[in-house]
Scaffold this motif. Structure first.
Motif, PDB file in Angstrom:
ATOM      1  N   HIS A 541       0.844  -1.203   0.000  1.00 35.50           N
ATOM      2  CA  HIS A 541       0.000   0.000   0.000  1.00 35.50           C
ATOM      3  C   HIS A 541       0.875   1.247   0.000  1.00 35.50           C
ATOM      4  CE1 HIS A 541      -3.144   2.875   1.057  1.00 35.50           C
ATOM      5  NE2 HIS A 541      -4.053   1.918   1.047  1.00 35.50           N
ATOM      6  N   LEU A 542       1.782   1.325  -0.961  1.00 30.47           N
ATOM      7  CA  LEU A 542       2.628   2.507  -1.094  1.00 30.47           C
ATOM      8  C   LEU A 542       1.933   3.501  -2.023  1.00 30.47           C
ATOM      9  CD1 LEU A 542       6.090   0.742  -1.530  1.00 30.47           C
ATOM     10  CD2 LEU A 542       5.065   1.626   0.576  1.00 30.47           C
ATOM     11  N   VAL A 543       1.606   4.666  -1.504  1.00 32.07           N
ATOM     12  CA  VAL A 543       0.908   5.691  -2.282  1.00 32.07           C
ATOM     13  C   VAL A 543       1.593   7.035  -2.062  1.00 32.07           C
ATOM     14  CG1 VAL A 543      -1.309   4.498  -2.222  1.00 32.07           C
ATOM     15  CG2 VAL A 543      -0.721   6.096  -0.387  1.00 32.07           C
ATOM     16  N   LYS A 544       1.136   8.029  -2.793  1.00 36.34           N
ATOM     17  CA  LYS A 544       1.751   9.354  -2.675  1.00 36.34           C
ATOM     18  C   LYS A 544       1.507   9.948  -1.294  1.00 36.34           C
ATOM     19  CE  LYS A 544      -1.872  12.610  -4.054  1.00 36.34           C
ATOM     20  NZ  LYS A 544      -2.146  13.823  -4.839  1.00 36.34           N
ATOM     21  N   ILE A 545       2.335  10.907  -0.943  1.00 34.16           N
ATOM     22  CA  ILE A 545       2.159  11.662   0.292  1.00 34.16           C
ATOM     23  C   ILE A 545       0.922  12.537   0.128  1.00 34.16           C
ATOM     24  CG2 ILE A 545       3.235  13.329   1.857  1.00 34.16           C
ATOM     25  CD1 ILE A 545       5.919  12.444   0.378  1.00 34.16           C
ATOM     26  N   PRO A 546      -0.001  12.543   1.081  1.00 35.91           N
ATOM     27  CA  PRO A 546      -1.225  13.343   0.921  1.00 35.91           C
ATOM     28  C   PRO A 546      -0.922  14.817   0.669  1.00 35.91           C
ATOM     29  CG  PRO A 546      -1.389  11.887   2.819  1.00 35.91           C
ATOM     30  CD  PRO A 546       0.030  11.806   2.346  1.00 35.91           C
ATOM     31  N   SER A 547      -1.769  15.440  -0.123  1.00 34.77           N
ATOM     32  CA  SER A 547      -1.597  16.850  -0.444  1.00 34.77           C
ATOM     33  C   SER A 547      -1.847  17.727   0.786  1.00 34.77           C
ATOM     34  CB  SER A 547      -2.556  17.270  -1.567  1.00 34.77           C
ATOM     35  OG  SER A 547      -2.251  16.574  -2.757  1.00 34.77           O
ATOM     36  N   GLU A 548      -1.049  18.752   0.930  1.00 33.51           N
ATOM     37  CA  GLU A 548      -1.253  19.779   1.957  1.00 33.51           C
ATOM     38  C   GLU A 548      -1.227  21.121   1.241  1.00 33.51           C
ATOM     39  OE1 GLU A 548       0.608  18.705   6.098  1.00 33.51           O
ATOM     40  OE2 GLU A 548       2.092  18.241   4.548  1.00 33.51           O
ATOM     41  N   TRP A 549      -2.376  21.773   1.140  1.00 33.19           N
ATOM     42  CA  TRP A 549      -2.495  22.993   0.347  1.00 33.19           C
ATOM     43  C   TRP A 549      -2.165  24.209   1.208  1.00 33.19           C
ATOM     44  CZ3 TRP A 549      -2.758  22.253  -4.652  1.00 33.19           C
ATOM     45  CH2 TRP A 549      -3.263  21.031  -5.116  1.00 33.19           C
ATOM     46  N   LEU A 580      10.154   6.477  -6.168  1.00 36.62           N
ATOM     47  CA  LEU A 580      10.650   5.453  -5.252  1.00 36.62           C
ATOM     48  C   LEU A 580       9.609   4.355  -5.041  1.00 36.62           C
ATOM     49  CD1 LEU A 580      12.705   4.315  -3.286  1.00 36.62           C
ATOM     50  CD2 LEU A 580      11.889   5.952  -1.557  1.00 36.62           C
ATOM     51  N   LEU A 581       8.354   4.728  -4.851  1.00 41.18           N
ATOM     52  CA  LEU A 581       7.338   3.697  -4.619  1.00 41.18           C
ATOM     53  C   LEU A 581       7.145   2.837  -5.865  1.00 41.18           C
ATOM     54  CD1 LEU A 581       4.156   4.084  -5.842  1.00 41.18           C
ATOM     55  CD2 LEU A 581       4.252   6.083  -4.366  1.00 41.18           C
ATOM     56  N   GLN A 620       1.093   8.080  -8.952  1.00 40.09           N
ATOM     57  CA  GLN A 620       1.003   8.741  -7.654  1.00 40.09           C
ATOM     58  C   GLN A 620      -0.101   8.167  -6.777  1.00 40.09           C
ATOM     59  OE1 GLN A 620      -0.220  12.835  -7.717  1.00 40.09           O
ATOM     60  NE2 GLN A 620      -1.424  12.592  -9.582  1.00 40.09           N
ATOM     61  N   TYR A 621      -1.106   7.564  -7.397  1.00 37.87           N
ATOM     62  CA  TYR A 621      -2.201   7.027  -6.596  1.00 37.87           C
ATOM     63  C   TYR A 621      -1.971   5.575  -6.203  1.00 37.87           C
ATOM     64  CZ  TYR A 621      -4.363  11.315  -8.158  1.00 37.87           C
ATOM     65  OH  TYR A 621      -4.607  12.640  -8.408  1.00 37.87           O
ATOM     66  N   GLY A 622      -0.789   5.073  -6.495  1.00 37.17           N
ATOM     67  CA  GLY A 622      -0.451   3.726  -6.079  1.00 37.17           C
ATOM     68  C   GLY A 622       0.019   2.869  -7.234  1.00 37.17           C
ATOM     69  N   ALA A 623       0.554   1.723  -6.873  1.00 39.95           N
ATOM     70  CA  ALA A 623       1.014   0.745  -7.864  1.00 39.95           C
ATOM     71  C   ALA A 623       0.307  -0.564  -7.554  1.00 39.95           C
ATOM     72  CB  ALA A 623       2.531   0.594  -7.797  1.00 39.95           C
ATOM     73  N   TRP A 624      -1.006  -0.562  -7.742  1.00 47.98           N
ATOM     74  CA  TRP A 624      -1.842  -1.656  -7.252  1.00 47.98           C
ATOM     75  C   TRP A 624      -1.716  -2.913  -8.106  1.00 47.98           C
ATOM     76  CZ3 TRP A 624      -2.892  -0.069  -2.713  1.00 47.98           C
ATOM     77  CH2 TRP A 624      -3.201   1.274  -2.455  1.00 47.98           C
ATOM     78  N   GLY A 625      -1.469  -2.768  -9.378  1.00 46.00           N
ATOM     79  CA  GLY A 625      -1.510  -3.922 -10.257  1.00 46.00           C
ATOM     80  C   GLY A 625      -0.417  -4.940  -9.961  1.00 46.00           C
ATOM     81  N   LEU A 626      -0.806  -6.223  -9.916  1.00 45.10           N
ATOM     82  CA  LEU A 626       0.196  -7.287  -9.874  1.00 45.10           C
ATOM     83  C   LEU A 626       0.966  -7.320 -11.192  1.00 45.10           C
ATOM     84  CD1 LEU A 626      -1.910 -10.130  -8.225  1.00 45.10           C
ATOM     85  CD2 LEU A 626      -0.171  -8.732  -7.125  1.00 45.10           C
ATOM     86  N   LYS A 627       0.278  -6.909 -12.248  1.00 43.40           N
ATOM     87  CA  LYS A 627       0.896  -6.754 -13.558  1.00 43.40           C
ATOM     88  C   LYS A 627       0.683  -5.309 -14.004  1.00 43.40           C
ATOM     89  CE  LYS A 627       0.097 -10.026 -16.616  1.00 43.40           C
ATOM     90  NZ  LYS A 627      -0.552 -11.025 -17.486  1.00 43.40           N
ATOM     91  N   GLU A 628       1.560  -4.836 -14.897  1.00 40.86           N
ATOM     92  CA  GLU A 628       1.381  -3.501 -15.453  1.00 40.86           C
ATOM     93  C   GLU A 628       0.809  -3.544 -16.861  1.00 40.86           C
ATOM     94  OE1 GLU A 628       4.803  -0.963 -15.031  1.00 40.86           O
ATOM     95  OE2 GLU A 628       5.248  -1.731 -13.022  1.00 40.86           O
TER      96      GLU A 628
END
Length: 656
Positions: A541-549, A580-581, A620-628
């Motif tokens: 569950h590696l995802v982007k750092i949440p936005s801080e406006w 990196l993620l 940025q929203y994740g790398a969920w796929g087992l395959k790309e």
């Protein structure tokens, strides 16, 4: 379509039928059944997953368009402002003005003097899908009279009535635009099918062949997809990926989490309420805001030899649940169960259904059916649990003596066991609606999502400072990511994770050990209620750092006068963390992480585990796929889960 396919299958040659070319040849049922399942990626024109041979099904809507001055006058936009200037419009947003038939085909287009802005309609395929579609000649078949033109990434090879051939490449992110610029209202253009290059070998129809060169005397002659139009639905490369999984979850196929209104950009609850409005397999698009047809879900599960896990939409009425139950009884393959879930993640405020559940609970209070001594979230939680119970019983009742083939699950949160306890107990609903019985009495399983590594993208200052040091290392921080996930160094020696003591979620043993602790707690709860424990989703569950406006205009922090905001974390995400993620998900050490993670799940005596998800483009929203991408199996996570996909289930009483 599927009934028609059965009749077509009876008509084709005995050799093809014996080889299993048709749907419904449930040869997969004899194979070993594993203990793992798979969440399917959502159907979308931009998805790298290509489930259907007819790839027009991947579109979601008609774009209402008009052209610029280079276009014929009859499809130009009406001049705006400067009456001598005509500006093309990609989407006028006039979908509500379309005159559609029952299957979503456009029956007529505006005339040149119409007050409507749009002049023609278009459907988009393959745009930004990680260049996953096959390059080559696509055959476009259609019925009716009119004119179809093409845009973006294409070259026309030939055109004749009812059939066009266009070459599409996959060297650019641009997709294929299919436009209806003229149509005869008395015989309008419809039944458009987009058939990709490739096919199968006659004696190996379950194996994808990208060209005739892949077929030999042993495998039989090449059969292009164009020769099996109407006989096969599922792309053999897609179907091959699914065989061996115990369960397929269709949450994203059903648009369960809602959709974004294209006019307002506001999140909306999935709109299905009445059974008569459900998607049909004959519909032009399978990616609309109502989701894909249930007939397709059941058929794909049967073809893959898997149990279908289907999420029913939040707003459905009782008749919908009853009719769905009757369909499920007819279509559920012998020897298989239906895993039934009402909605998805009712506790997740990111989804519009959560607020809708709260509104329903508040309505119960307004009607004096429940007391008013509870917070809004408790009302929503109880209402969802009650409705899940009701829907479960309505569907089960349609199965009669086979009601045990329907396994109802209650969705819980892996990191908040007490929340799941409150769903299962549903105290308000129990007292007022269920005769004192808890909702758990009507469920068969508790389902959680035991991901690992979510806290690595925390905005906690100590975590942020630690990440900054990771980026300066030669590998950009990869080793530190895996030290945190695994709780060990590069040589396999146990160490304290880098974030231990900096954030509560970091524990000795690393992120995977934290997930095990959560599973242990959820398993104890499930056991106390006589339920099984499933994982409806899971994995890294590696995802982007949440936005801080933050305000960056006029030196003011006054939100009313600030004219410009910027995301304070955008630079770190773009330059460091997101790359990196993505790299971590492609690193061989991620295979070790998945293997260790699965072993801990098995050791906790939990049952069916569903990975999230099949195919997806990392970002940025994740790398969920087992395959790309669909047509390659050389992906770290995909290879890591194969022993579980090909192995037997592991819990006491499981039926392999």
């Amino acid at each position: 379509m599927f009934l028609a396919e059965s009749r077509l299958c009876q008509a084709i040659s005995i050799a093809f039928a014996m080889a299993g070319l048709c749907l419904g040849s449930n040869s997969a049922h004899a194979q070993t059944r594993s203990g793992v399942g798979l969440n399917l990626s959502g159907i979308a024109y931009y998805s790298p997953a290509l489930p259907t041979i007819d790839q027009f099904k991947l579109t979601d809507k008609w774009l209402t368009q008009c052209g610029g001055e280079w276009q014929p006058v009859e499809i130009q936009c009406a001049p705006e402002g400067d009456q001598n200037k005509v500006i093309a419009n990609w989407d006028t947003g006039e979908q509500n003005k379309l005159d559609l038939d029952e299957n979503g085909w456009v029956k007529r287009l505006p005339t040149a003097n119409s007050s409507d802005k749009y002049r023609y309609v278009s459907a988009l395929l393959f745009q930004e899908n990680n260049r996953s579609h096959v390059a080559g000649n696509y055959t476009i078949l259609y019925d009716g009279k009119g004119k179809i033109s093409y845009g973006l990434n294409f070259t026309v090879v030939s055109q004749e009535q009812g059939k066009d051939v266009v070459t599409v490449s996959n060297t650019r992110d641009e997709g294929l635009l299919i436009s209806i610029t003229q149509t005869d209202p008395t015989n309008y253009l419809r039944n458009i099918r987009v058939i990709p290059p490739g096919g199968v070998c006659a004696k190996k129809p379950e194996v994808y062949a990208d060209s005739a060169a892949k077929c030999t005397d042993k495998t039989g002659p090449f059969v292009p997809f164009t020769d099996t139009v109407g006989q096969k639905t599922w792309h053999p490369a897609f179907l091959a990926d699914l065989k061996g999984f115990r369960t397929l979850r269709f949450m994203d196929w059903g648009m369960t989490n809602g959709y974004v209104d294209p006019a307002t950009w506001a999140p909306k609850v999935q709109p299905l309420i009445r059974w008569a409005d459900r998607p049909q397999d004959s519909h032009a698009f399978w990616a609309s805001n109502k989701g894909a047809p249930y007939t397709a879900m059941f058929d794909l599960a049967a073809s893959a030899g898997a149990d279908p896990w289907i999420n029913l939409p939040p707003q459905i009425d009782d008749d919908f649940a009853i009719q769905f139950g009757q369909l499920a009884k007819r279509m559920l393959a012998p020897g298989h169960d239906l895993i039934l879930e009402y909605g998805n993640e009712p506790w997740n405020g990111m989804f519009p259904a959560t607020g809708w559940y709260v509104e329903q609970g508040q309505a119960k209070v307004a009607r004096k059916e429940w007391d008013d001594k509870h917070e809004a979230w408790e009302l929503g939680m109880n209402w969802h649990a009650l409705r899940a119970t009701q829907v479960c019983q309505l569907v089960k009742s349609q199965f009669g003596t086979e009601a045990k083939r329907v396994k109802c699950v209650m969705n819980g949160q892996a990191s908040w066991t007490d929340l799941a306890r409150q769903y299962l107990d549903c105290s308000m609903a129990s007292q007022s609606d269920l005769g004192g019985k808890p909702c758990s009495d009507y469920m068969d399983a508790l389902a959680i999502a035991p991901y690992f590594g979510d806290y690595l993208s925390s905005i906690n200052p100590d975590v942020r400072a630690a990440r900054q040091t990771w980026y300066t290392q030669k590998d950009g921080g990869l080793s530190k990511v895996f030290e945190e996930l695994l709780g060990e160094d590069a040589k396999g020696n146990a160490i304290d994770p880098p974030l231990l003591g900096k954030i509560e979620d970091s524990v000795k043993g690393g992120a995977i050990e934290l997930s095990r602790k959560r599973t242990e707690s959820s398993y104890a709860l499930a056991q106390s209620r006589g339920l099984s424990l499933f994982a409806y989703e899971g994995g890294q569950h590696l995802v982007k750092i949440p936005s801080e406006w933050v305000c960056v205009a006029s030196g003011t922090q006054d939100s009313d006068s600030c004219g410009k905001y910027e995301d304070a974390n955008a630079l770190e995400n773009d330059q460091n963390w997101v790359p990196l993620l993505i790299a971590a998900n492609r690193d061989p050490r991620m295979a070790k992480a998945y293997t260790r993670f699965m072993q801990k799940w098995i050791d906790e005596k939990a049952q069916t585990y569903l990975f999230f998800n099949h195919i997806g483009t990392p970002g940025q929203y994740g790398a969920w796929g087992l395959k790309e991408q669909q047509f390659s199996n050389d992906w770290v996570k995909w290879k890591a889960i194969q022993p579980y996909r090909k192995g037997d289930c592991w819990w006491a009483g499981c039926v392999p």
